[in-house]
Write an enzyme that holds these catalytic residues in place. Structure first.
Site, PDB file in Angstrom:
ATOM      1  N   TYR A 101      31.989  -0.634   6.332  1.00 48.95           N
ATOM      2  CA  TYR A 101      31.342  -1.940   6.461  1.00 48.95           C
ATOM      3  C   TYR A 101      32.017  -2.719   7.578  1.00 48.95           C
ATOM      4  O   TYR A 101      33.257  -2.729   7.672  1.00 48.95           O
ATOM      5  CB  TYR A 101      31.466  -2.720   5.135  1.00 48.95           C
ATOM      6  CG  TYR A 101      30.976  -4.147   5.245  1.00 48.95           C
ATOM      7  CD1 TYR A 101      29.688  -4.494   4.851  1.00 48.95           C
ATOM      8  CD2 TYR A 101      31.798  -5.161   5.771  1.00 48.95           C
ATOM      9  CE1 TYR A 101      29.228  -5.794   4.974  1.00 48.95           C
ATOM     10  CE2 TYR A 101      31.334  -6.460   5.909  1.00 48.95           C
ATOM     11  CZ  TYR A 101      30.050  -6.771   5.507  1.00 48.95           C
ATOM     12  OH  TYR A 101      29.595  -8.056   5.644  1.00 48.95           O
ATOM     13  N   GLU A 189      26.048  -7.843  10.939  1.00 50.11           N
ATOM     14  CA  GLU A 189      26.627  -7.014   9.871  1.00 50.11           C
ATOM     15  C   GLU A 189      26.134  -5.583  10.016  1.00 50.11           C
ATOM     16  O   GLU A 189      24.935  -5.361  10.186  1.00 50.11           O
ATOM     17  CB  GLU A 189      26.212  -7.576   8.507  1.00 50.11           C
ATOM     18  CG  GLU A 189      26.821  -6.822   7.334  1.00 50.11           C
ATOM     19  CD  GLU A 189      26.238  -7.297   6.003  1.00 50.11           C
ATOM     20  OE1 GLU A 189      26.909  -8.074   5.304  1.00 50.11           O
ATOM     21  OE2 GLU A 189      25.109  -6.885   5.677  1.00 50.11           O
TER      22      GLU A 189
END
Ligand code: GDP
Ligand code: MN
Length: 382
Positions: A101, A189
């Site tokens: 992530y 993101e």
């Protein structure tokens, strides 16, 4: 302003961030055509402004054209958390070894930029933050200095990624920072950021929120504004250039200024009603804008009464009142209207409205009185 994954990936590609080759499609035939061009296996991905598409069945691998056709048929038109899928993104499938992530966003409480990196990707980052907060390496990035090379390396080492992913991740984070800053994003993101079985690091998903106030610097963002999902009411308001958000109540709301419009929505709720919308007509409140606002609200079949809440500031009360009167001459309104007019030259404004008062056009002295009257009229339409 949220982007779809395919728009986010196209933005990433402009900053040289590696993404899989792919294309967007709106129909089953187009999906198969894109897949044929890329080569199988492909992954067919629903384009909606919500996460968790994988779990909802909106992301499917296809080994050949027949499977691709079947998945496209199932995904196009699918409902994911209240969002209808109108478009898919088809890309070359990846062989995933690891899912990480990575993101940059604004840390409003720290008043600076926040970078987050985790070896535990592919799941909701909120869950990682709640269950295993130490698994997220966080850094603050000084807006003037930017992300320095040394800082980026330390950050990647702190996140405990696999050693083979180190240099590829440093490279992507450097480019992702540039993208975040240069594109005026509030959020970039990548979840998951993947390490493939042959050792390549790549962005498999893209979630991007752009600062809507920066559109003047990026004329190409018009395309993103045009593709924002809107219901029929919001689409009509958007075409008229109105700041409108559809809600599910029965009291249509018009106010001048975003703060007053939000207060108006609150006060309608406060007295037991339900607003049908948020609508900020800005400072002006001239006849054109008021007529446009009334048309949009009048088109909403759920609306049973309309509450116009205007506070005169630079725009004087009599100009506002004339605007309302002229707008009402131009638009035939189905619902009763309640007006609260206060602020600069409110008395002069109310004097202009006076001869137009009726059962269907009420003028109330305060915001609270007007809200009560509008809610009452919505409950017992005459
Ligand atoms: P989200 O569920 O909306 O966040 O959609 P993502 O794009 O993040 O995809 C969800 C999951 O689908 C990923 O975490 C992967 O596990 C899987 N996935 C997506 N693309 C591929 C692919 O090309 N190959 C494989 N094997 N899995 C994929
Ligand atoms: Mn994802």
């Amino acid at each position: 302003m949220d982007l779809f994954e395919y728009q986010g990936k196209q933005l990433f590609a402009r900053y040289d961030i590696p993404v899989s080759p792919g294309g967007a499609a709106d129909s089953v035939d187009d999906t198969v055509a894109v897949a044929d061009r890329i080569g199988y296996p492909v992954v067919v991905k629903a384009q909606v402004h919500v996460g968790g598409r994988g779990k909802a069945g909106g992301i499917q691998l296809a080994a050949n054209a027949e499977e691709c056709r079947r998945h496209a048929t199932a995904i196009l038109g699918m409902d994911i958390k209240g969002h209808t899928v109108g478009r898919v993104w088809v890309e070359q499938a990846s062989d995933i070894a690891r899912e990480y992530y990575a993101s940059f966003t604004l840390d409003r409480s720290a008043k600076t930029h926040l970078g987050m990196l985790s070896a535990q990707g592919g799941v909701e980052i909120e869950d990682v933050a709640a269950n295993n907060p130490d698994a997220i390496a966080r850094i603050h990035v000084d807006p003037v200095e930017g992300l320095t090379a040394g800082q980026c390396e330390e950050w990647v080492d702190a996140a405990g990624l696999d050693p083979e992913a180190r240099s590829g991740t440093i490279d992507i984070l450097t480019k992702l920072w540039r993208c975040y800053e240069d594109a005026d994003a509030d959020l970039v993101e990548i979840n998951p950021l993947i390490l493939t079985t042959d050792g390549v690091v790549r962005a498999l998903d893209a979630k991007v929120t752009l600062d809507g106030n920066s559109v003047f610097r990026h004329p190409e963002y018009k395309e993103y504004e045009d593709t924002q999902p809107r219901d029929a009411r919001e689409e009509q308001a958007y075409r008229k250039g109105l700041q409108y958000v559809g809600l599910d109540g029965t009291v249509g709301v018009i106010a001048n200024g975003a703060g007053l419009a939000m207060s108006t929505v609150d006060v309608v709720n406060e007295v037991g009603g339900k607003p049908a919308n948020f609508l900020d007509i800005g400072g002006g409140a001239n006849a054109d804008v008021m007529a446009g606002a009334l048309e949009v609200i009048n088109h909403d079949p759920a609306v049973k009464s309309i509450f116009i809440n205007i506070f005169g500031g630079i725009t004087k009360g009599e100009e506002v009142a004339n605007g309302i009167v002229q707008a009402l001459e131009r638009v035939a309104i189905d619902s009763p209207i309640v007006i609260r007019l206060d602020g600069t030259n409110a008395d002069e404004g109310r004097a202009i409205l006076e001869p137009h008062r009726s059962e269907r056009l009420r003028v109330e002295p305060t915001m609270l009185d007007a809200a009560r009257a509008a809610v009452e009229l919505a409950r017992h339409p005459r």
